[in-house]
Design an enzyme around this catalytic site. Sequence first.
Site, PDB file in Angstrom:
ATOM      1  N   ARG A 123       9.312  25.208 -62.472  1.00  0.00           N
ATOM      2  CA  ARG A 123       8.859  25.617 -63.805  1.00  0.00           C
ATOM      3  C   ARG A 123       8.508  24.399 -64.667  1.00  0.00           C
ATOM      4  O   ARG A 123       7.808  24.527 -65.662  1.00  0.00           O
ATOM      5  CB  ARG A 123       9.922  26.449 -64.530  1.00  0.00           C
ATOM      6  CG  ARG A 123      10.270  27.723 -63.804  1.00  0.00           C
ATOM      7  CD  ARG A 123      11.144  28.633 -64.617  1.00  0.00           C
ATOM      8  NE  ARG A 123      10.366  29.446 -65.534  1.00  0.00           N
ATOM      9  CZ  ARG A 123      10.339  29.323 -66.850  1.00  0.00           C
ATOM     10  NH1 ARG A 123      11.073  28.403 -67.423  1.00  0.00           N
ATOM     11  NH2 ARG A 123       9.602  30.097 -67.600  1.00  0.00           N
ATOM     12  N   ASP A 145      11.769  28.015 -73.381  1.00  0.00           N
ATOM     13  CA  ASP A 145      12.834  28.676 -72.625  1.00  0.00           C
ATOM     14  C   ASP A 145      14.181  28.551 -73.317  1.00  0.00           C
ATOM     15  O   ASP A 145      14.403  27.605 -74.070  1.00  0.00           O
ATOM     16  CB  ASP A 145      13.043  27.987 -71.255  1.00  0.00           C
ATOM     17  CG  ASP A 145      11.962  28.314 -70.272  1.00  0.00           C
ATOM     18  OD1 ASP A 145      11.180  29.233 -70.528  1.00  0.00           O
ATOM     19  OD2 ASP A 145      11.925  27.631 -69.225  1.00  0.00           O
TER      20      ASP A 145
END
Length: 247
Positions: A153, A168
């Site tokens: 990611r 996030d």
Amino acid sequence: MRIDVLTLFPAMFDGPMTESMMVKAQQQGLLELHLHQIRDYSNDKHRAVDDTPYGGGGGMVLKPDVLVTAIEAVTAQQADIPVILMSPQGRLFSHKIAQELAQYDRMVIVCGHYEGIDERVRQLAVTDEISIGDYVLTGGELAAMVVIDATLRHVPGLLGADGAEERDSHADGLLEGPHYTRPVVFRGLPVPQVLQEGNHAQIEHWRHVQALRRTWRNRPDLLRKANLSDDDRYLLAQFAQEDASKY
Ligand code: ADE
């Protein structure tokens, strides 16, 4: 990024590594995943990879000759490749470690099994040891997949250019707040008015307050390390007061 995984159970990677973002990553050339069967490096006629522990005690231990030969075979062309052992004794995996690993263009992940690995593998061939949490899995495979997924990611390109990974949970030390999509009212529960109105400064502020509230409720331990402003501290005091007045 090229990742070589040494495992006794390569088929465990079917599914998690052949669906969704991990497929995309491989199609886009961001991930080159090589799975190696540890058993292939045994020179025993029964292809044994483990043996009983010196000093007694239960369980079996992965043999050093097999594992070190396997690691040396996959790192043969390049000397400075990180070799990460998945184990409950490792340093605790985190957002920060995922970012750190995303900087490498190659790494080797060794999945332990049984009671553990012969200590000399650590001494001779392992450069890092990572745990995904304070519990013991039956092997390192699931942990390796967690590390690969979370690391990917942070490799530029996987999530497009909108920097989603920087919003996030954990990116700024707080958990993420709530998200909503249509319909505007679902089973009597409306989308908060501020999100419907489209004032970006107000939305940012609301999201920050929600993130702070969720972190305070679910992971107060994170607040000790988070970078909090005076306003944040005031809000935290308010949350505590609201909570106290409920009872
Ligand atoms: N292998 C077994 N348990 C583990 C854990 N918690 N993290 C990483 N690897 C493991």
